[in-house]
Motif scaffolding. Sequence first.
Motif, mmCIF file in Angstrom:
data_model
loop_
_atom_site.group_PDB
_atom_site.id
_atom_site.type_symbol
_atom_site.label_atom_id
_atom_site.label_comp_id
_atom_site.label_asym_id
_atom_site.label_seq_id
_atom_site.Cartn_x
_atom_site.Cartn_y
_atom_site.Cartn_z
ATOM 1 N N ARG A 242 0.770 -1.758 0.077
ATOM 2 C CA ARG A 242 0.128 0.043 -0.567
ATOM 3 C C ARG A 242 0.860 1.107 -0.376
ATOM 4 N N LEU A 243 1.205 2.057 -0.855
ATOM 5 C CA LEU A 243 1.649 3.726 -1.485
ATOM 6 C C LEU A 243 0.410 4.137 -1.061
ATOM 7 N N THR A 244 0.893 5.664 0.370
ATOM 8 C CA THR A 244 0.161 5.983 0.717
ATOM 9 C C THR A 244 0.930 7.771 0.341
ATOM 10 N N ILE A 245 0.044 8.646 0.000
ATOM 11 C CA ILE A 245 1.076 9.993 -0.341
ATOM 12 C C ILE A 245 0.120 11.000 -0.089
ATOM 13 N N ARG A 246 0.584 11.612 0.750
ATOM 14 C CA ARG A 246 0.076 12.361 1.513
ATOM 15 C C ARG A 246 0.692 14.196 1.510
ATOM 16 N N HIS A 247 0.024 14.609 0.460
ATOM 17 C CA HIS A 247 0.300 16.192 0.259
ATOM 18 C C HIS A 247 -0.300 17.095 0.743
ATOM 19 N N VAL A 248 0.911 18.140 1.592
ATOM 20 C CA VAL A 248 1.061 19.177 1.937
ATOM 21 C C VAL A 248 -0.963 19.652 1.157
ATOM 22 N N GLY A 249 -1.505 20.817 2.219
ATOM 23 C CA GLY A 249 -2.808 20.713 1.713
ATOM 24 C C GLY A 249 -3.686 19.929 1.957
ATOM 25 N N GLY A 250 -3.371 18.620 1.986
ATOM 26 C CA GLY A 250 -4.176 17.208 2.231
ATOM 27 C C GLY A 250 -4.985 17.135 1.742
ATOM 28 N N ASN A 251 -5.192 17.076 0.370
ATOM 29 C CA ASN A 251 -4.943 15.359 -0.881
ATOM 30 C C ASN A 251 -4.514 14.402 -0.440
ATOM 31 N N ILE A 252 -4.827 13.516 -0.502
ATOM 32 C CA ILE A 252 -4.060 11.944 -0.064
ATOM 33 C C ILE A 252 -4.405 10.933 -1.213
ATOM 34 N N GLU A 253 -3.319 10.834 -1.642
ATOM 35 C CA GLU A 253 -3.473 9.242 -2.875
ATOM 36 C C GLU A 253 -3.033 8.140 -2.256
ATOM 37 N N GLN A 254 -3.896 7.017 -2.830
ATOM 38 C CA GLN A 254 -3.599 5.464 -1.688
ATOM 39 C C GLN A 254 -4.135 4.559 -3.062
ATOM 40 N N ARG A 255 -3.074 3.448 -3.270
ATOM 41 C CA ARG A 255 -3.173 2.411 -4.405
ATOM 42 C C ARG A 255 -2.135 1.373 -4.016
ATOM 43 N N TYR A 256 -2.423 0.492 -4.473
ATOM 44 C CA TYR A 256 -2.102 -0.394 -4.874
ATOM 45 C C TYR A 256 -1.015 -1.275 -5.442
ATOM 46 N N LEU A 257 -0.519 -1.749 -4.796
ATOM 47 C CA LEU A 257 1.291 -2.312 -5.496
ATOM 48 C C LEU A 257 0.868 -3.529 -5.588
ATOM 49 N N SER A 258 1.338 -3.554 -7.588
ATOM 50 C CA SER A 258 1.976 -5.666 -7.183
ATOM 51 C C SER A 258 3.569 -5.316 -6.664
ATOM 52 N N ALA A 259 4.521 -6.875 -7.143
ATOM 53 C CA ALA A 259 5.221 -6.579 -6.918
ATOM 54 C C ALA A 259 6.530 -5.592 -7.534
ATOM 55 N N ASP A 260 6.246 -5.379 -9.571
ATOM 56 C CA ASP A 260 6.792 -5.060 -9.410
ATOM 57 C C ASP A 260 6.855 -2.874 -9.509
ATOM 58 N N GLU A 261 5.294 -3.160 -9.213
ATOM 59 C CA GLU A 261 5.143 -1.582 -9.194
ATOM 60 C C GLU A 261 5.819 -1.092 -8.216
ATOM 61 N N ILE A 262 6.326 -2.403 -6.817
ATOM 62 C CA ILE A 262 6.585 -1.482 -5.596
ATOM 63 C C ILE A 262 7.842 -1.740 -5.633
ATOM 64 N N GLU A 263 9.103 -2.311 -6.635
ATOM 65 C CA GLU A 263 10.305 -2.336 -6.925
ATOM 66 C C GLU A 263 10.928 -0.954 -7.435
ATOM 67 N N ALA A 264 9.445 -0.832 -7.983
ATOM 68 C CA ALA A 264 9.342 0.927 -9.308
ATOM 69 C C ALA A 264 9.023 1.572 -8.107
ATOM 70 N N ALA A 265 8.599 1.873 -6.956
ATOM 71 C CA ALA A 265 8.374 2.675 -6.148
ATOM 72 C C ALA A 265 9.415 2.927 -5.381
ATOM 73 N N LEU A 266 9.975 1.763 -5.076
ATOM 74 C CA LEU A 266 11.646 1.517 -4.018
ATOM 75 C C LEU A 266 12.609 3.019 -4.848
ATOM 76 N N ALA A 267 12.443 2.890 -5.690
ATOM 77 C CA ALA A 267 13.302 2.962 -6.562
ATOM 78 C C ALA A 267 13.058 4.935 -7.531
ATOM 79 N N ASP A 268 11.981 5.135 -7.476
ATOM 80 C CA ASP A 268 11.658 6.448 -8.270
ATOM 81 C C ASP A 268 10.890 7.424 -7.200
ATOM 82 N N ILE A 269 10.058 6.635 -6.284
ATOM 83 C CA ILE A 269 10.060 7.958 -5.211
ATOM 84 C C ILE A 269 10.659 7.312 -3.653
ATOM 85 N N PHE A 270 11.757 6.610 -3.074
ATOM 86 C CA PHE A 270 12.017 6.207 -2.342
ATOM 87 C C PHE A 270 14.139 6.008 -2.383
#
Length: 292
Positions: A242-270
């Motif tokens: 589960r990836l959650t992004i809480r923007h300044v101002g209150g907007n919240i994004e949340q979605r569930y990731l596949s294994a490949d998407e988790i790997e991509a998030a670790l690289a691109d976001i983290f």
Amino acid sequence: MLYSFDAPAPDGDFPDPAPSGGDFLARYLARIGYAGPVAPTLDTLAALQAAHQAAIPFEAMDALTGEGVDIDPQAIAAKLIDRHRGGYCFEQNGLFLRVLQAIGFAAEGLLGRVRWMLPADAPATGRTHMVVRVTIGGRPWLVDVGFGATVPPQPLALDDAMPQPTRHETYRVRPLDAGYRVEADIAGTWQTLYDIEAAPAPAIDFEIGNWYTSTHPASHFRHQLIAARTTAEARHGLRDNRLTIRHVGGNIEQRYLSADEIEAALADIFLLTPEPGWRRAIERAATAEIAG
């Protein structure tokens, strides 16, 4: 009283660190992309804290995969600075403490008990969270760069129990008999993050806390893939799939990731380079069912 630190963290690309044989402080400043003043002042402290949180992600992959977490200062520097990895509180705040002392800050490590997401009557937890206390002009400040997606994004005054607004949540620090309770205003409700002991902890206590956190079967870092990164614009949190992004101002994004998407998030976001030994843990995380 309001405490405002106008020190936005750098985001995006960061300079490559100096060679590992170079000066420790220079390597660290290059790692976090910081080129501002380096003097033991409150403004410098706030700017370094923001830059650190944006550049060095919170993660505990070594605990999850069973590699173990070494909190020797040289091991931390090699991992978080030279290898561009992240870490959890004992690594993050251990590194930050060493940096602050190298600059000339009066800084010391404190230990506390995590209370985040626990009911008020829950039994005491272990002393498994490290923070840093910095004294500037006789005034004590709490600094934390290692508490995941709810980490305080700026120094918090330890001698004032009034709410302290930040770019993200509002915090307050309430006195306890032998320390402090740190709370955050989450959706209009004060939630306890952790209780911190006022007395500085000896090195062996950090070793014991780290051993428990990285190896004990009850430690959630042994069972969940967790990563977090705080920038001036948003908080990014990954808990298993589960990836959650809480923007300044209150907007919240949340979605569930596949294994490949988790790997991509670790690289691109983290900002991590996934290692081959992580794949099995990533695939387990992709099938997790998360309550709440």
